[in-house]
Design an enzyme around this catalytic site. Structure first.
Site, PDB file in Angstrom:
ATOM      1  N   SER A   1      -2.068  -7.106  -2.467  1.00 44.82           N
ATOM      2  CA  SER A   1      -2.209  -7.995  -1.326  1.00 44.82           C
ATOM      3  C   SER A   1      -1.290  -7.524  -0.202  1.00 44.82           C
ATOM      4  CB  SER A   1      -1.949  -9.448  -1.751  1.00 44.82           C
ATOM      5  OG  SER A   1      -2.410 -10.355  -0.781  1.00 44.82           O
TER       6      SER A   1
ATOM      7  N   GLU B   1     -10.133  -4.220  -0.824  1.00 45.49           N
ATOM      8  CA  GLU B   1     -10.413  -5.572  -1.315  1.00 45.49           C
ATOM      9  C   GLU B   1      -9.741  -6.538  -0.366  1.00 45.49           C
ATOM     10  OE1 GLU B   1      -8.112  -7.934  -2.964  1.00 45.49           O
ATOM     11  OE2 GLU B   1      -6.446  -6.751  -2.226  1.00 45.49           O
TER      12      GLU B   1
ATOM     13  N   HIS C   1      -8.040  -9.620  -5.884  1.00 41.86           N
ATOM     14  CA  HIS C   1      -7.718 -11.039  -5.992  1.00 41.86           C
ATOM     15  C   HIS C   1      -8.683 -11.798  -6.902  1.00 41.86           C
ATOM     16  CE1 HIS C   1      -5.485 -10.049  -2.284  1.00 41.86           C
ATOM     17  NE2 HIS C   1      -4.780 -11.137  -2.495  1.00 41.86           N
TER      18      HIS C   1
END
Length: 310
Positions: free
Chosen positions: A118, A215, A280
């Site tokens: 992330s 992503e 995620h």
């Protein structure tokens, strides 16, 4: 530089001392305690960084001040007794502190696994470009997926302790968006973080020669489009060897996201694999960044030339 393999860190061994840092957002103390217990169950000695339980006095979306978060990461990385550094969570804030690190000292220190995803994408990129060190796009130890999903924990454990057992990364859902095979060095992570790094000091100029991982979470299709278009307009995707797409949790119906991915990436003329099992999602593979690999989009596999750790 993207096409060159990076220096891989040593594997972990039982009894190793490891650090847990919060380079971005604040976290739940209860989740942190559970994550530390998991690491202790792996026969590791986890040491929380001084500000890992903190919250910025006014900017409540940060774990501590930029200087404090940078100091925590710097100290953990440069401490020879620490054999790995785990991010407790992502969120937002790595961009604010990455330029405060002493990169001469980082380069002088022995490499060690840096694990996170992330917002930690900013750090993965910085350690690759500024220090030449391979890192691990893997779960945050105080994150929900790490705490609830045994498969996620097991894959990270094998990557750290027995990396030769996870040379082939394959998710049951993985399939070709654009078929084909490509060889390159892995890089990437969170799409929006990569897009916002374009033009930053000492940022990677392009993904040429690389196998790019992408992503994201919580970005509706038009914002996925915006980030991809930014990378395209900046020339950042020119020469990329292949692309592996992970999860797009809370980004809207996947059919709509897939339309954007095909529209923006399908014309690059390179293999693109989708739903590759990292990011995620409800379960997440750990993917080494900075290692040579073969992406077979048709088969839905990423096969590492070498183990993630040595």
């Amino acid at each position: 530089m993207t096409g060159e393999p990076l220096l891989r860190p040593p594997r972990l061994r039982p009894g190793d001392r490891v650090a847990v840092v919060a380079p971005s957002g604040p976290l739940s103390p209860e989740r942190l305690d559970r994550g530390l217990d998991v690491l202790r169950g792996w026969d590791l000695d986890p040491v929380p960084a001084p500000h890992v339980r903190g919250t910025h006095a006014t900017l409540r979306y940060l774990a501590a001040t930029d200087e404090e978060r940078a100091d925590d990461l710097q100290a953990a990385w440069c401490d020879p007794s620490v054999k790995a550094v785990f991010a407790a969570r992502g969120g937002y804030g790595a961009q604010r502190m990455v330029d405060l690190l002493d990169w001469d000292a980082v380069r002088a220190a022995a490499p060690k696994p840096l694990v996170g995803f992330s917002d930690v994408t900013v750090l993965h990129e910085a350690f690759a470009v500024r220090a030449g060190v391979s890192t691990l796009h893997g779960p945050a130890v105080a994150g929900e997926v790490f705490l609830k999903d045994e498969a996620t924990r097991a894959h990270l454990w094998r990557t750290l302790f027995a990396p030769e057992t996870v040379r082939t990364l394959a998710a049951p859902s993985a399939r070709a968006l654009v078929p084909g095979r490509a060889h390159g060095v892995t890089l990437g992570g969170c799409l929006t973080m990569l897009a916002t790094e374009v033009g930053a000091p000492r940022a990677r100029p392009a993904a040429a020669g690389g196998l790019l991982l992408l992503e994201d979470v919580g970005e509706p299709p038009y914002r996925v489009d915006r980030a991809l278009t930014q990378l395209l307009r900046a020339g950042w995707l020119e020469g990329v060897a292949g692309i592996a797409l992970g999860s797009w949790a809370r980004c809207g119906p996947y059919e709509r996201v897939r339309e954007v991915l095909m529209d923006r990436l399908g014309g690059l003329g390179v293999p693109v694999a989708e739903e590759c099992g990292f990011g995620h999602g409800d379960s997440a593979l750990t993917v080494p960044l900075g290692v040579p690999a073969v992406l077979d989009a048709t088969a839905g596999t990423l096969v590492l030339d070498v183990p993630a750790t040595v």
